[in-house]
Design a protein around this motif. Sequence first.
Motif, PDB file in Angstrom:
ATOM      1  N   UNK A   5       2.236  -1.066   4.233  1.00 48.47           N
ATOM      2  CA  UNK A   5       2.513   0.248   3.660  1.00 48.47           C
ATOM      3  C   UNK A   5       4.016   0.478   3.556  1.00 48.47           C
ATOM      4  N   UNK A   6       4.458   0.775   2.329  1.00 49.75           N
ATOM      5  CA  UNK A   6       5.865   1.104   2.076  1.00 49.75           C
ATOM      6  C   UNK A   6       5.909   2.231   1.049  1.00 49.75           C
ATOM      7  N   UNK A   7       7.076   2.775   0.840  1.00 52.92           N
ATOM      8  CA  UNK A   7       7.237   3.818  -0.181  1.00 52.92           C
ATOM      9  C   UNK A   7       7.091   3.199  -1.575  1.00 52.92           C
ATOM     10  N   UNK A  36       1.056  -0.744  -5.543  1.00 52.20           N
ATOM     11  CA  UNK A  36       0.652   0.430  -6.318  1.00 52.20           C
ATOM     12  C   UNK A  36       1.804   1.424  -6.321  1.00 52.20           C
ATOM     13  N   UNK A  37       2.308   1.715  -7.508  1.00 51.65           N
ATOM     14  CA  UNK A  37       3.451   2.609  -7.650  1.00 51.65           C
ATOM     15  C   UNK A  37       3.247   3.460  -8.896  1.00 51.65           C
ATOM     16  N   UNK A  38       4.311   4.156  -9.321  1.00 54.06           N
ATOM     17  CA  UNK A  38       4.229   5.009 -10.500  1.00 54.06           C
ATOM     18  C   UNK A  38       5.008   4.436 -11.666  1.00 54.06           C
ATOM     19  N   UNK A  39       4.588   4.781 -12.877  1.00 54.57           N
ATOM     20  CA  UNK A  39       5.306   4.327 -14.071  1.00 54.57           C
ATOM     21  C   UNK A  39       6.746   4.812 -14.075  1.00 54.57           C
ATOM     22  N   UNK A  40       6.973   6.028 -13.553  1.00 53.32           N
ATOM     23  CA  UNK A  40       8.322   6.583 -13.519  1.00 53.32           C
ATOM     24  C   UNK A  40       9.227   5.753 -12.611  1.00 53.32           C
ATOM     25  N   UNK A  41       8.691   5.353 -11.458  1.00 57.28           N
ATOM     26  CA  UNK A  41       9.458   4.527 -10.519  1.00 57.28           C
ATOM     27  C   UNK A  41       9.779   3.177 -11.143  1.00 57.28           C
ATOM     28  N   UNK A  68       0.859  -1.182   0.000  1.00 58.41           N
ATOM     29  CA  UNK A  68       0.000   0.000   0.000  1.00 58.41           C
ATOM     30  C   UNK A  68       0.897   1.236   0.000  1.00 58.41           C
ATOM     31  N   UNK A  69       0.675   2.188  -0.907  1.00 58.28           N
ATOM     32  CA  UNK A  69       1.615   3.311  -1.027  1.00 58.28           C
ATOM     33  C   UNK A  69       1.459   4.342   0.088  1.00 58.28           C
ATOM     34  N   UNK A  70       2.583   4.974   0.453  1.00 54.56           N
ATOM     35  CA  UNK A  70       2.490   6.162   1.289  1.00 54.56           C
ATOM     36  C   UNK A  70       2.641   7.380   0.377  1.00 54.56           C
ATOM     37  N   UNK A  71       2.807   8.552   0.962  1.00 51.69           N
ATOM     38  CA  UNK A  71       2.988   9.761   0.152  1.00 51.69           C
ATOM     39  C   UNK A  71       1.703  10.205  -0.524  1.00 51.69           C
ATOM     40  N   UNK A  72       1.833  10.832  -1.697  1.00 48.15           N
ATOM     41  CA  UNK A  72       0.677  11.451  -2.347  1.00 48.15           C
ATOM     42  C   UNK A  72      -0.354  10.443  -2.844  1.00 48.15           C
ATOM     43  N   UNK A  73       0.033   9.164  -2.966  1.00 43.17           N
ATOM     44  CA  UNK A  73      -0.919   8.149  -3.421  1.00 43.17           C
ATOM     45  C   UNK A  73      -1.759   7.568  -2.277  1.00 43.17           C
ATOM     46  N   UNK A  74      -1.326   7.766  -1.040  1.00 42.71           N
ATOM     47  CA  UNK A  74      -2.006   7.123   0.082  1.00 42.71           C
ATOM     48  C   UNK A  74      -3.475   7.520   0.177  1.00 42.71           C
ATOM     49  N   UNK A  75      -3.761   8.813   0.188  1.00 47.67           N
ATOM     50  CA  UNK A  75      -5.147   9.260   0.405  1.00 47.67           C
ATOM     51  C   UNK A  75      -6.090   8.824  -0.719  1.00 47.67           C
ATOM     52  N   UNK A  76      -5.752   9.046  -2.006  1.00 48.22           N
ATOM     53  CA  UNK A  76      -6.711   8.617  -3.038  1.00 48.22           C
ATOM     54  C   UNK A  76      -6.967   7.115  -3.046  1.00 48.22           C
ATOM     55  N   UNK A  77      -5.929   6.306  -2.771  1.00 49.33           N
ATOM     56  CA  UNK A  77      -6.131   4.860  -2.740  1.00 49.33           C
ATOM     57  C   UNK A  77      -6.946   4.464  -1.518  1.00 49.33           C
ATOM     58  N   UNK A  78      -6.623   5.042  -0.378  1.00 51.07           N
ATOM     59  CA  UNK A  78      -7.371   4.775   0.860  1.00 51.07           C
ATOM     60  C   UNK A  78      -8.844   5.139   0.674  1.00 51.07           C
ATOM     61  N   UNK A  79      -9.099   6.361   0.170  1.00 45.10           N
ATOM     62  CA  UNK A  79     -10.481   6.820  -0.023  1.00 45.10           C
ATOM     63  C   UNK A  79     -11.243   5.936  -1.005  1.00 45.10           C
ATOM     64  N   UNK A  80     -10.574   5.518  -2.069  1.00 51.71           N
ATOM     65  CA  UNK A  80     -11.230   4.679  -3.071  1.00 51.71           C
ATOM     66  C   UNK A  80     -11.632   3.336  -2.478  1.00 51.71           C
ATOM     67  N   UNK A  81     -10.758   2.745  -1.680  1.00 48.76           N
ATOM     68  CA  UNK A  81     -11.074   1.446  -1.085  1.00 48.76           C
ATOM     69  C   UNK A  81     -12.198   1.564  -0.051  1.00 48.76           C
TER      70      UNK A  81
END
Length: 306
Positions: free
Chosen positions: A51-53, A70-75, A11-24
């Motif tokens: 939860x990890x980076x 859940x991560x980013x394409x750039x990563x 589960x992502x932390x940072x800017x992805x945490x809230x939208x993923x949390x809210x969606x679930x």
Amino acid sequence: MMQNEKVKVYFPDGHLEKPIWDALITAGYRLGKTERGYLIDVDHPKLVFKQVRPQIMPFYIEMGKGDGGITGEDILQNWMLKSNLKNVEILEELPLRPTKLVVAISEEIYPDVYTIEDFKEKVGDREVFIASEFPEIARKYAEKHGLNAIVFDPIGKTEAALLPPMPEADLIIEITEFGTTLKENMCRIIDLVMDKVHSVFIVNKESLKDEEKKQVMENLVTDLKEVIESRNLVSFYFNVPNEDDLRRIIDYLTENGFDPTISPLAKGGAAVHIIVDRSRVKFLKPIIRGMGAKRIATSPVITFGD
């Protein structure tokens, strides 16, 4: 999947945490942080969330330490350049708002630089420092543009490496959505590395061979996508008092991919309901109105985050 074995999802932390949390939460999952904060309780008998980076997820999943994340394409691209991951693949792209990977300089240090060509002309062959959380992408970029570069990872707050006096970097390669933070720190974007960087659900290829694990992760991703996509949908209602107009309106809607719900009105005619992307409403209203629709209204399909 062996009995009692669970699917481990990062589960992502940072800017992805809230939208993923809210969606679930909106999709019906009950979530809660444990005392230490790294494990996330979930009311699903076959799921474990840790939860990890997002920056480390591809490595963990490549090593088989987790089934998905859940991560980013750039990563992911940065890891592919670094390690040529063989056991990781993208299961689905998530419909979150994409970001951009950009090249930026300090306006104060390089006031006349507006493009990468300007920068190259300014620095010539001298050694330059590039700060980026995506060092492999940065090295590839430097090589492509013939820069004599030393690349380093500033470990967060990348734009700070540009700030005078005596900045640590000449260039940064940084992720941004609107460029607001860069502008606030007097940084100017001079090039684009990746135009649309999406959030992705990545999986271990071996985990996909287990049909039960695969099904659990596919259902999780579907739940996420349905809720996230629903943010842009609205219920579109209107009345059609005249029976002669109704057939024409129904034909128009079905020809354009809608599946309207029709309910009879007490005094004749019908009430019509469709689900439509919010961006189409302003174009649809005048057409429907011109065909005889009355009392047009919209309402959200779903309240995201409730």
